[in-house]
Write a protein that holds these residues in place. Structure first.
Motif, PDB file in Angstrom:
ATOM      1  N   VAL A 131     -59.526  22.181 -42.053  1.00 47.74           N
ATOM      2  CA  VAL A 131     -60.489  21.754 -41.042  1.00 47.74           C
ATOM      3  C   VAL A 131     -61.087  20.406 -41.443  1.00 47.74           C
ATOM      4  O   VAL A 131     -61.157  19.470 -40.636  1.00 47.74           O
ATOM      5  N   GLN A 132     -61.500  20.298 -42.688  1.00 44.67           N
ATOM      6  CA  GLN A 132     -62.057  19.044 -43.183  1.00 44.67           C
ATOM      7  C   GLN A 132     -61.067  17.902 -43.024  1.00 44.67           C
ATOM      8  O   GLN A 132     -61.432  16.796 -42.622  1.00 44.67           O
ATOM      9  N   TRP A 133     -59.817  18.175 -43.375  1.00 46.53           N
ATOM     10  CA  TRP A 133     -58.802  17.128 -43.328  1.00 46.53           C
ATOM     11  C   TRP A 133     -58.596  16.627 -41.909  1.00 46.53           C
ATOM     12  O   TRP A 133     -58.500  15.418 -41.683  1.00 46.53           O
ATOM     13  N   ARG A 134     -58.530  17.529 -40.946  1.00 42.38           N
ATOM     14  CA  ARG A 134     -58.286  17.116 -39.563  1.00 42.38           C
ATOM     15  C   ARG A 134     -59.427  16.268 -39.012  1.00 42.38           C
ATOM     16  O   ARG A 134     -59.182  15.265 -38.337  1.00 42.38           O
ATOM     17  N   VAL A 135     -60.654  16.660 -39.285  1.00 43.95           N
ATOM     18  CA  VAL A 135     -61.793  15.877 -38.806  1.00 43.95           C
ATOM     19  C   VAL A 135     -61.811  14.515 -39.485  1.00 43.95           C
ATOM     20  O   VAL A 135     -61.982  13.476 -38.832  1.00 43.95           O
ATOM     21  N   ARG A 136     -61.608  14.507 -40.791  1.00 42.40           N
ATOM     22  CA  ARG A 136     -61.606  13.247 -41.530  1.00 42.40           C
ATOM     23  C   ARG A 136     -60.472  12.334 -41.074  1.00 42.40           C
ATOM     24  O   ARG A 136     -60.649  11.120 -40.924  1.00 42.40           O
ATOM     25  N   ASP A 137     -59.309  12.907 -40.817  1.00 41.15           N
ATOM     26  CA  ASP A 137     -58.163  12.117 -40.366  1.00 41.15           C
ATOM     27  C   ASP A 137     -58.439  11.483 -39.007  1.00 41.15           C
ATOM     28  O   ASP A 137     -58.087  10.318 -38.770  1.00 41.15           O
ATOM     29  N   ALA A 138     -59.071  12.230 -38.103  1.00 39.03           N
ATOM     30  CA  ALA A 138     -59.384  11.683 -36.776  1.00 39.03           C
ATOM     31  C   ALA A 138     -60.398  10.550 -36.881  1.00 39.03           C
ATOM     32  O   ALA A 138     -60.252   9.511 -36.221  1.00 39.03           O
ATOM     33  N   MET A 139     -61.415  10.720 -37.717  1.00 36.55           N
ATOM     34  CA  MET A 139     -62.405   9.663 -37.898  1.00 36.55           C
ATOM     35  C   MET A 139     -61.761   8.429 -38.535  1.00 36.55           C
ATOM     36  O   MET A 139     -62.061   7.292 -38.157  1.00 36.55           O
ATOM     37  N   ASN A 140     -60.875   8.654 -39.494  1.00 38.96           N
ATOM     38  CA  ASN A 140     -60.164   7.532 -40.114  1.00 38.96           C
ATOM     39  C   ASN A 140     -59.301   6.796 -39.102  1.00 38.96           C
ATOM     40  O   ASN A 140     -59.214   5.559 -39.112  1.00 38.96           O
ATOM     41  N   THR A 141     -58.652   7.547 -38.210  1.00 39.37           N
ATOM     42  CA  THR A 141     -57.814   6.927 -37.187  1.00 39.37           C
ATOM     43  C   THR A 141     -58.656   6.033 -36.274  1.00 39.37           C
ATOM     44  O   THR A 141     -58.250   4.921 -35.929  1.00 39.37           O
ATOM     45  N   CYS A 142     -59.828   6.519 -35.897  1.00 43.75           N
ATOM     46  CA  CYS A 142     -60.718   5.699 -35.068  1.00 43.75           C
ATOM     47  C   CYS A 142     -61.111   4.419 -35.801  1.00 43.75           C
ATOM     48  O   CYS A 142     -61.130   3.327 -35.214  1.00 43.75           O
ATOM     49  N   ALA A 143     -61.413   4.541 -37.092  1.00 46.53           N
ATOM     50  CA  ALA A 143     -61.798   3.369 -37.874  1.00 46.53           C
ATOM     51  C   ALA A 143     -60.635   2.394 -38.021  1.00 46.53           C
ATOM     52  O   ALA A 143     -60.828   1.173 -37.982  1.00 46.53           O
ATOM     53  N   VAL A 144     -59.433   2.911 -38.178  1.00 48.62           N
ATOM     54  CA  VAL A 144     -58.257   2.048 -38.277  1.00 48.62           C
ATOM     55  C   VAL A 144     -58.060   1.263 -36.983  1.00 48.62           C
ATOM     56  O   VAL A 144     -57.725   0.072 -36.995  1.00 48.62           O
ATOM     57  N   LEU A 145     -58.279   1.924 -35.842  1.00 50.88           N
ATOM     58  CA  LEU A 145     -58.157   1.240 -34.557  1.00 50.88           C
ATOM     59  C   LEU A 145     -59.163   0.090 -34.455  1.00 50.88           C
ATOM     60  O   LEU A 145     -58.824  -1.008 -34.003  1.00 50.88           O
ATOM     61  N   VAL A 146     -60.387   0.339 -34.875  1.00 49.00           N
ATOM     62  CA  VAL A 146     -61.416  -0.703 -34.827  1.00 49.00           C
ATOM     63  C   VAL A 146     -61.101  -1.812 -35.830  1.00 49.00           C
ATOM     64  O   VAL A 146     -61.237  -2.997 -35.530  1.00 49.00           O
ATOM     65  N   SER A 147     -60.660  -1.426 -37.017  1.00 45.41           N
ATOM     66  CA  SER A 147     -60.373  -2.433 -38.046  1.00 45.41           C
ATOM     67  C   SER A 147     -59.242  -3.356 -37.623  1.00 45.41           C
ATOM     68  O   SER A 147     -59.233  -4.542 -37.976  1.00 45.41           O
ATOM     69  N   ALA A 148     -58.296  -2.840 -36.852  1.00 47.38           N
ATOM     70  CA  ALA A 148     -57.203  -3.685 -36.371  1.00 47.38           C
ATOM     71  C   ALA A 148     -57.736  -4.796 -35.479  1.00 47.38           C
ATOM     72  O   ALA A 148     -57.239  -5.937 -35.516  1.00 47.38           O
TER      73      ALA A 148
END
Length: 217
Positions: A131-148
């Protein structure tokens, strides 16, 4: 006269079966979401979900092997929606409007389905690594989109990721506070306050105010 080939006869029933199964799984997910939100993970049983979905427990287990598997499926549906909202917000706009839409995506996410927000950010099973991994992965994906977007504006990788995680964190934390406080001000005002804070912060970080991100307001 239409001629039916043998392969048509073979695939038509299979397609119907697959469609019916997909529809039943959707019913299960909807029922599980309602029960998990109402009673929490530990207060929910597979019998409760089966009853809500209108199917027996043995039939329910043909779709999902365990309560945790079913919870993860419901959770992932909301995480995918959150990520897609941010992805769409960043497409086709520039500058401050891009930031505004990205922040607005988080407010829309928590506002449109408060129960889904609870499952994502206030999970009753935080001790489960999956559960932790999935939430963290989704938040990381959002941050990667913004960082791009920030890197495209000329910011170096380290600063781009730092600013992206700050923007994502500020957006979802402020949106959660706004919801938990009972929506004390109109959503567009809450979004605008967050955008003002984030935009002035981003526009003052080195090269970004001269790059593509800062080229339009």
């Amino acid at each position: 006269m239409t001629i039916l080939h043998s392969e048509d006869l073979a695939t038509e029933p299979a397609a119907s079966v697959d469609a019916a199964r997909a529809q039943r799984r959707q019913v299960v997910l909807d029922a599980a979401r309602d029960v998990f939100v109402a009673y929490g993970y530990h207060g929910t049983s597979m019998e409760d979900i089966g009853s809500r979905a209108g199917m027996s427990k043995p039939v329910l287990y043909t779709h999902y092997a365990s309560k945790l598997d079913l919870y993860l499926a419901v959770l992932q549906r909301y995480l995918d929606r959150m990520v897609e909202g941010v992805r769409n917000a960043l497409a086709g706009t520039k500058g401050e409007q891009k930031v505004r839409r990205a922040v607005g995506a988080y407010f829309d996410f928590v506002d449109e389905d408060a129960g889904g927000h609870t499952l994502v950010f206030e999970s009753p099973v935080p001790s489960e690594p999956c559960v932790q991994w999935r939430v963290r992965d989704a938040m990381n994906t959002c941050a990667v989109l913004v960082s791009a977007e920030l890197r495209a504006a000329g910011m170096d990788d380290v600063r781009a990721f730092a600013c992206a995680f700050s923007l994502v964190g500020a957006s979802h934390s402020t949106a959660r506070h706004w919801l938990d406080a009972g929506r004390p001000i109109p959503k567009h005002e809450a979004v605008e306050m967050t955008v003002t804070l984030c935009w002035h912060g981003l526009s003052s970080v080195g090269v970004v105010n001269r790059g593509a991100l800062g080229s339009a307001r």
